[in-house]
Design a protein around this motif. Sequence first.
Motif, PDB file in Angstrom:
ATOM      1  N   VAL A  76      76.795  69.734  37.542  1.00 27.36           N
ATOM      2  CA  VAL A  76      78.010  69.729  38.394  1.00 27.36           C
ATOM      3  C   VAL A  76      78.214  68.568  38.976  1.00 27.36           C
ATOM      4  N   ILE A  77      79.455  68.139  38.993  1.00 28.86           N
ATOM      5  CA  ILE A  77      79.766  66.647  39.209  1.00 28.86           C
ATOM      6  C   ILE A  77      80.642  66.844  40.555  1.00 28.86           C
ATOM      7  N   THR A  78      79.993  66.404  41.774  1.00 27.59           N
ATOM      8  CA  THR A  78      80.749  66.458  43.301  1.00 27.59           C
ATOM      9  C   THR A  78      80.975  65.075  43.626  1.00 27.59           C
ATOM     10  N   SER A  79      80.534  63.982  42.732  1.00 28.83           N
ATOM     11  CA  SER A  79      80.384  62.609  43.323  1.00 28.83           C
ATOM     12  C   SER A  79      81.949  62.194  43.715  1.00 28.83           C
ATOM     13  N   THR A  95      89.046  54.963  42.366  1.00 29.72           N
ATOM     14  CA  THR A  95      87.684  54.957  42.854  1.00 29.72           C
ATOM     15  C   THR A  95      86.986  55.841  42.266  1.00 29.72           C
ATOM     16  N   ASN A  96      87.354  57.202  42.233  1.00 31.99           N
ATOM     17  CA  ASN A  96      86.609  58.042  41.798  1.00 31.99           C
ATOM     18  C   ASN A  96      86.406  58.312  40.248  1.00 31.99           C
ATOM     19  N   ALA A  97      87.421  57.666  39.419  1.00 32.50           N
ATOM     20  CA  ALA A  97      87.403  57.392  37.905  1.00 32.50           C
ATOM     21  C   ALA A  97      86.138  56.560  37.668  1.00 32.50           C
ATOM     22  N   ASN A 113      73.366  68.172  25.805  1.00 34.75           N
ATOM     23  CA  ASN A 113      73.805  69.713  25.526  1.00 34.75           C
ATOM     24  C   ASN A 113      74.310  70.418  26.693  1.00 34.75           C
ATOM     25  N   ALA A 114      74.474  69.658  27.758  1.00 35.64           N
ATOM     26  CA  ALA A 114      74.916  70.499  29.264  1.00 35.64           C
ATOM     27  C   ALA A 114      76.302  70.929  28.911  1.00 35.64           C
ATOM     28  N   ILE A 115      76.755  71.843  29.990  1.00 36.69           N
ATOM     29  CA  ILE A 115      78.004  72.131  30.215  1.00 36.69           C
ATOM     30  C   ILE A 115      78.356  71.417  31.509  1.00 36.69           C
ATOM     31  N   LEU A 116      79.489  70.729  31.582  1.00 35.97           N
ATOM     32  CA  LEU A 116      79.834  70.027  32.742  1.00 35.97           C
ATOM     33  C   LEU A 116      80.916  70.793  33.489  1.00 35.97           C
ATOM     34  N   ILE A 117      80.585  70.799  34.950  1.00 35.68           N
ATOM     35  CA  ILE A 117      81.492  71.363  35.684  1.00 35.68           C
ATOM     36  C   ILE A 117      82.298  70.189  36.799  1.00 35.68           C
ATOM     37  N   ILE A 118      83.309  69.868  36.734  1.00 33.53           N
ATOM     38  CA  ILE A 118      83.728  68.837  37.510  1.00 33.53           C
ATOM     39  C   ILE A 118      84.480  69.323  38.699  1.00 33.53           C
ATOM     40  N   VAL A 119      84.000  68.497  39.853  1.00 36.41           N
ATOM     41  CA  VAL A 119      84.744  69.098  41.337  1.00 36.41           C
ATOM     42  C   VAL A 119      85.406  67.781  41.857  1.00 36.41           C
ATOM     43  N   SER A 120      84.941  66.831  41.583  1.00 36.81           N
ATOM     44  CA  SER A 120      85.589  65.609  42.035  1.00 36.81           C
ATOM     45  C   SER A 120      87.144  65.495  42.010  1.00 36.81           C
ATOM     46  N   SER A 134      82.203  61.554  27.899  1.00 36.71           N
ATOM     47  CA  SER A 134      81.037  62.387  27.292  1.00 36.71           C
ATOM     48  C   SER A 134      81.149  62.546  25.875  1.00 36.71           C
ATOM     49  N   LEU A 135      82.538  62.797  25.273  1.00 37.69           N
ATOM     50  CA  LEU A 135      82.832  63.401  24.171  1.00 37.69           C
ATOM     51  C   LEU A 135      82.280  64.467  23.555  1.00 37.69           C
ATOM     52  N   PHE A 136      81.900  65.287  24.633  1.00 35.12           N
ATOM     53  CA  PHE A 136      81.468  66.602  24.643  1.00 35.12           C
ATOM     54  C   PHE A 136      82.588  67.624  24.051  1.00 35.12           C
ATOM     55  N   PRO A 137      82.282  68.343  23.294  1.00 31.04           N
ATOM     56  CA  PRO A 137      83.442  69.567  22.911  1.00 31.04           C
ATOM     57  C   PRO A 137      83.905  69.998  24.105  1.00 31.04           C
ATOM     58  N   LYS A 138      85.224  70.395  23.918  1.00 30.50           N
ATOM     59  CA  LYS A 138      86.112  70.917  24.905  1.00 30.50           C
ATOM     60  C   LYS A 138      85.648  72.179  25.733  1.00 30.50           C
ATOM     61  N   HIS A 139      84.812  72.881  25.008  1.00 30.92           N
ATOM     62  CA  HIS A 139      84.249  74.216  25.852  1.00 30.92           C
ATOM     63  C   HIS A 139      83.423  73.760  26.584  1.00 30.92           C
ATOM     64  N   ARG A 140      82.675  72.661  26.827  1.00 31.95           N
ATOM     65  CA  ARG A 140      81.630  72.371  27.696  1.00 31.95           C
ATOM     66  C   ARG A 140      82.073  71.547  28.683  1.00 31.95           C
ATOM     67  N   VAL A 141      83.429  71.166  28.851  1.00 32.69           N
ATOM     68  CA  VAL A 141      83.903  70.276  30.015  1.00 32.69           C
ATOM     69  C   VAL A 141      84.857  71.218  30.719  1.00 32.69           C
ATOM     70  N   ILE A 142      84.565  71.480  31.919  1.00 34.40           N
ATOM     71  CA  ILE A 142      85.551  72.304  32.759  1.00 34.40           C
ATOM     72  C   ILE A 142      85.804  71.717  34.007  1.00 34.40           C
ATOM     73  N   GLY A 143      86.834  72.055  34.626  1.00 35.48           N
ATOM     74  CA  GLY A 143      87.211  71.541  36.067  1.00 35.48           C
ATOM     75  C   GLY A 143      87.150  72.917  36.843  1.00 35.48           C
ATOM     76  N   MET A 144      86.801  72.610  38.266  1.00 36.65           N
ATOM     77  CA  MET A 144      86.810  73.608  39.251  1.00 36.65           C
ATOM     78  C   MET A 144      87.773  73.268  40.009  1.00 36.65           C
ATOM     79  N   ALA A 145      88.848  74.458  40.100  1.00 38.69           N
ATOM     80  CA  ALA A 145      89.979  74.286  40.931  1.00 38.69           C
ATOM     81  C   ALA A 145      90.639  75.407  41.029  1.00 38.69           C
ATOM     82  N   GLY A 146      91.129  76.070  40.022  1.00 33.39           N
ATOM     83  CA  GLY A 146      91.686  77.385  40.236  1.00 33.39           C
ATOM     84  C   GLY A 146      90.798  78.484  40.735  1.00 33.39           C
ATOM     85  N   VAL A 147      89.593  78.622  40.837  1.00 35.20           N
ATOM     86  CA  VAL A 147      88.829  79.641  41.553  1.00 35.20           C
ATOM     87  C   VAL A 147      88.785  79.412  42.916  1.00 35.20           C
ATOM     88  N   LEU A 148      88.880  78.191  43.460  1.00 35.38           N
ATOM     89  CA  LEU A 148      89.335  77.737  45.044  1.00 35.38           C
ATOM     90  C   LEU A 148      90.402  78.139  45.229  1.00 35.38           C
TER      91      LEU A 148
END
Length: 311
Positions: A76-79, A95-97, A113-120, A134-148
């Motif tokens: 989970v990336i909150t940085s 700055t955050n990029a 092999n991690a799943i990334l959840i982005i909060v920044s 990351s060049l990770f497959p798209k199913h392993r990179v997710i942004g947290m916004a809609g739930v909030l």
Amino acid sequence: MSRKKITVIGAGNVGATTAQRLAEKEMGDVVLVDVIQDMPQGKALDILESAPIYGYDSRVYGTNGYEETRDSDIVVITSGVARKPGMSRDDLLKTNAGIVKGVVENIKKTSPNAILIIVSNPLDAMTYVAYKTSLFPKHRVIGMAGVLDAARFRTFIAMELKVSVENIHAFVLGGHGDTMVPLTRYTTVAGVSVEELIPKARLESIVKRTRDGGAEIVNLLKTGSAFYAPSAAVAEMVESIIKDKKKILPCAALCEGEYNIKGLFVGVPVKLGENGIEQIFEIKLNAEESAALKKSAEAVKTLCEQVGKLL
């Protein structure tokens, strides 16, 4: 069976509260990372010392490096710098990029092999940065916004109708910000459309308050931004992945033609399971909703074009 390993990058209010929620729910062992010397170690120890009282056996570690994060299942990336009053999410872009890019480069080496959840923030653009870096497959990179955003929408509807928040299912699409699209037509209270229960003008003001939900809290706090609800949103996403619950949740996902959006991360309903995003759900939108979503996607595209020059 070994415990899952969840790394939370950034031990500020969002990150530390996320680590606390994940530990309390026994989602796995939690590694809290921050560049500030000794700070994540102190917060991790504090969370760990709550365990005998709260009754959980998750281990919580604090670190200033990435070696301890090796082989994480979820990161989970909150940085990043938080919004200040009068600051738009876009002001945070450059700055955050840079911060998110550096974090992801490290994670790519230690947890490929991690799943990334982005909060920044700005959320959709930072999720794009994480994906491109990351060049990770798209199913392993997710942004947290809609739930909030949906949680805020549900809160305001529950306050208006004086009913349980559990009776309310809310639908929010689009970018995380001023152009988000709370869909009143698909938002229900115990199965009944909210449009039948709240007068149109009143509902519009609730939609506006949802859009401005983050800014409202920033203006009240004066020295920071929301963290209780954002961390709760992350915890729900992590739980759906770790337990393979396959919940349908609104998340920032890479659209490749869905909703006529291509190559952008925008908030859409997805099925979250052990593989990350297992499916994007396409629902039928009317002309007005489609136009609002298109406008939101255009705003995200503008940010991604700006950020593309920084990568």
